[in-house]
Structures are given as structure tokens and as C-alpha cells.
Design a protein around this motif. Structure first.
Motif, short mmCIF file in Angstrom:
data_model
loop_
_atom_site.label_atom_id
_atom_site.label_comp_id
_atom_site.label_asym_id
_atom_site.label_seq_id
_atom_site.Cartn_x
_atom_site.Cartn_y
_atom_site.Cartn_z
N VAL A 231 -39.22 -5.10 -11.12
CA VAL A 231 -40.02 -5.89 -10.19
C VAL A 231 -40.62 -7.07 -10.96
O VAL A 231 -41.26 -6.89 -11.99
N VAL A 232 -40.37 -8.27 -10.44
CA VAL A 232 -40.80 -9.49 -11.13
C VAL A 232 -41.63 -10.36 -10.20
O VAL A 232 -41.71 -10.12 -8.99
N GLU A 233 -42.23 -11.40 -10.76
CA GLU A 233 -43.05 -12.31 -9.96
C GLU A 233 -42.20 -13.21 -9.06
O GLU A 233 -41.00 -13.40 -9.30
N HIS A 234 -42.85 -13.78 -8.07
CA HIS A 234 -42.14 -14.59 -7.07
C HIS A 234 -41.48 -15.82 -7.67
O HIS A 234 -40.47 -16.29 -7.17
N ASP A 235 -42.03 -16.33 -8.79
CA ASP A 235 -41.52 -17.55 -9.39
C ASP A 235 -40.88 -17.31 -10.75
O ASP A 235 -40.82 -18.21 -11.59
N ALA A 236 -40.37 -16.10 -10.98
CA ALA A 236 -39.70 -15.79 -12.25
C ALA A 236 -38.46 -16.67 -12.41
O ALA A 236 -37.80 -17.04 -11.43
N ASP A 237 -38.11 -16.96 -13.65
CA ASP A 237 -36.99 -17.84 -13.94
C ASP A 237 -35.68 -17.28 -13.36
O ASP A 237 -35.29 -16.14 -13.64
N PHE A 238 -35.00 -18.09 -12.57
CA PHE A 238 -33.81 -17.65 -11.85
C PHE A 238 -32.69 -17.24 -12.80
O PHE A 238 -32.04 -16.20 -12.61
N GLN A 239 -32.43 -18.03 -13.82
CA GLN A 239 -31.33 -17.72 -14.74
C GLN A 239 -31.59 -16.42 -15.51
O GLN A 239 -30.68 -15.63 -15.75
N THR A 240 -32.85 -16.18 -15.87
CA THR A 240 -33.19 -14.92 -16.55
C THR A 240 -32.96 -13.74 -15.63
O THR A 240 -32.39 -12.72 -16.04
N LEU A 241 -33.37 -13.87 -14.37
CA LEU A 241 -33.18 -12.78 -13.41
C LEU A 241 -31.70 -12.52 -13.15
O LEU A 241 -31.27 -11.37 -13.00
N LYS A 242 -30.92 -13.57 -13.08
CA LYS A 242 -29.48 -13.42 -12.87
C LYS A 242 -28.85 -12.64 -14.02
O LYS A 242 -28.02 -11.75 -13.81
N GLN A 250 -31.56 -3.35 -10.29
CA GLN A 250 -31.85 -4.05 -9.04
C GLN A 250 -33.16 -4.80 -9.22
O GLN A 250 -34.20 -4.19 -9.45
N VAL A 251 -33.11 -6.11 -9.10
CA VAL A 251 -34.29 -6.94 -9.31
C VAL A 251 -35.00 -7.16 -7.97
O VAL A 251 -34.37 -7.60 -7.00
N LEU A 252 -36.28 -6.85 -7.92
CA LEU A 252 -37.10 -7.05 -6.73
C LEU A 252 -38.14 -8.12 -7.02
O LEU A 252 -38.81 -8.07 -8.06
N LYS A 253 -38.29 -9.07 -6.10
CA LYS A 253 -39.28 -10.12 -6.28
C LYS A 253 -40.53 -9.80 -5.50
O LYS A 253 -40.48 -9.42 -4.32
N ALA A 254 -41.67 -9.98 -6.15
CA ALA A 254 -42.97 -9.80 -5.48
C ALA A 254 -43.27 -11.02 -4.64
O ALA A 254 -42.71 -12.10 -4.84
N ALA A 255 -44.17 -10.86 -3.69
CA ALA A 255 -44.65 -11.99 -2.90
C ALA A 255 -45.58 -12.84 -3.76
O ALA A 255 -46.07 -12.40 -4.81
N ARG A 256 -45.86 -14.03 -3.29
CA ARG A 256 -46.81 -14.90 -4.00
C ARG A 256 -48.18 -14.20 -4.04
O ARG A 256 -48.63 -13.65 -3.02
N PRO A 257 -48.84 -14.14 -5.21
CA PRO A 257 -50.12 -13.44 -5.28
C PRO A 257 -51.21 -14.12 -4.47
O PRO A 257 -51.17 -15.33 -4.25
#
Length: 261
Positions: A231-242, A250-257
Motif C-alpha cells: 500500500v503506497v501513497e496517492h502520489d507515489a512515483d509511477f515508475q517505481t510502482l511499475k 499487488q500495489v494499492l494506492k491510498a486516497a489523498r490524505p
């Protein structure tokens, strides 16, 4: 001549550590014309604030990610709460969970669903305290010697206790996350405990704020492929997540805090 006011002396020592300089207690005692006991008290206070690492004869600058639990609890509360709200979605009713010691897992404890009849084990003093009055949660506290940096028990007693459990889902504390090394931490004992926890768990979840992604720390815990959900933050780096997703998690994105209140 240096001032002998303790707080001013402590600030000067902290400035050197912040600049990456190691310090030696005997040399500082001579420089500031105080006893080595006085310097050791300064270093203990700075270590408690996460501003140095105590070593024999002095102190070293802190490693990244090596703040004590008491300091980490108050940092980034809204971001950690957003991660926790996303993570609770994977919890199923009736599960036996383990919440590893960590400030983000403490945020998770605050938002566990109330209608799931959960059993929750933890090695964290603060997480256990947060769940103590929850009538809907069966709480199990793993004991041992409390490590102030970790905020919980990670010694041989704790490792043995976890090895006897049949955990359905663990929430693994993550000090750092990289594609190459996986989940890492700053402390060898903490890493050994986390490895035992992962081995005793059927499924594993980790939550990571942006500052932990790509951070290099000395002790490996488990590769990314052994993490079921990250589980990562809403604005985590896209290339890193990929790149992380390619490892099998399975990568899950959190909502904006929420904005700080």
C-alpha cells in the motif's frame, strides 16, 4: 570558552551529528570542560530524539529511517492514516492478524473494522495499548525485552512466540522498500523478527510512505515477491510502482490524505 549550559552544549553536539560527523565523549568532555557523564547524558537525550546512534565511547549520525518509535508516531499522521484506510480493505472477517511494530501499523490499529470479530497479535506496546479497550478484538501481546527504537519486542522470546503462531495475515513494518532488496530495516534484531513473522504468516501486507520507497538500509527482511499487497501513497512515483508490481506484489494506492486539522 564554550558555554556549560546543557541545552546549548547539546545543540552544538547535535549540529555536528547533523553534518555527518561522529563524536567522541572524552574529546567532547575536554572541549566543553565537563565530565564524561555529562556528555553521555547529552548523547542519551539525543539518541532518544533520533538524532544520533550511541556507540561505545561516543555517537554516530543517525541512519535514514532510524528514528525511535516515540518520535515516528507524530510524523506524517495524515499520510499514514490514508495508507491505513486503504489497507483495511484487504482484511477479511474472522482473520487472525499480526500488526508488526511501526507507526503506520499504529494508524491501522485505529481504523480496524468493528464488525469483523478479529484476533490481533502484536509485538508493539503502542498498538497493544490502542487496542486494549476494543471489546470486538481479541488481543494477543507478544512479549520480551522492549526495544525503544522499534517500539516493541523483537528478541529471541518474541521470535519464538511468533514461530508458534498460525497467522492468516500480517502487516509487516517496512522501514525501506526497494525493487532490488525488498523490505529492509535498520536493525538486525528487528530484521530477524520480521523474517520470522513473514514465515509464520499466510499472507503479508506492507504500507510505505513515499520517503521509504527506494531508501537503502542495511538489513534485508523479505523480497517484494513475498508481499501480497503493498500500500503506497496517492502520489507515489509511477515508475517505481511499475517496477515493484513486476515483482509480483499487488500495489494499492491510498486516497489523498486529509488536510491537517
Amino acid at each position: 570558552m564554550h558555554t556549560d549550559i546543557p541545552l546549548e552544549r547539546r545543540d552544538l553536539i547535535a549540529q555536528r551529528l547533523a553534518q555527518g560527523q561522529p563524536v567522541v565523549a572524552a574529546a567532547l568532555a575536554t572541549e566543553f570542560q565537563v565530565s564524561e557523564d555529562a556528555i553521555r547524558r547529552d548523547l542519551r537525550a539525543l539518541a532518544a530524539e533520533g538524532r544520533c546512534r550511541r556507540v561505545y565511547g561516543g555517537a554516530l549520525p543517525p541512519l535514514p529511517g532510524a528514528l525511535p518509535m516515540a518520535v515516528r508516531m507524530d510524523a506524517g499522521r495524515e499520510r499514514k492514516a490514508a495508507l491505513a484506510r486503504a489497507a483495511v480493505a484487504v482484511i477479511e472477517p474472522g482473520e487472525f492478524l499480526f500488526l508488526d511494530s511501526g507507526s503506520t501499523n499504529l494508524a491501522l490499529a485505529a481504523c480496524l473494522p468493528e464488525d469483523h470479530a478479529l484476533t490481533v497479535a502484536t509485538n508493539s506496546v503502542d498498538i497493544a495499548a490502542a487496542l486494549l479497550r476494543r471489546q470486538d478484538v481479541q488481543l494477543i501481546m507478544v512479549g520480551g525485552a522492549v526495544d525503544p527504537l522499534v517500539g516493541g519486542c523483537v528478541d529471541a522470546t518474541a521470535v519464538l512466540a511468533v514461530g508458534q503462531m498460525n497467522i492468516q495475515r500480517c502487516f509487516l513494518g517496512a522501514c525501506a522498500v526497494t525493487v532490488e532488496a525488498g523490505i529492509c530495516t535498520v536493525d538486525a534484531g528487528d530484521a530477524a523478527f520480521k523474517r520470522a513473522l513473514r514465515a509464520a504468516s499466510r499472507r503479508c501486507v506492507a504500507m510505505a510512505t513515499n520517503d521509504k520507497l527506494g531508501l537503502q538500509l542495511p538489513y534485508r527482511v523479505t523480497p517484494i515477491r513475498e508481499i501480497d499487497h503493498l500500500v503506497v501513497e496517492h502520489d507515489a512515483d509511477f515508475q517505481t510502482l511499475k517496477a515493484l508490481a513486476k515483482q509480483g506484489t499487488q500495489v494499492l494506492k491510498a486516497a489523498r490524505p486529509a488536510a491537517p486539522g
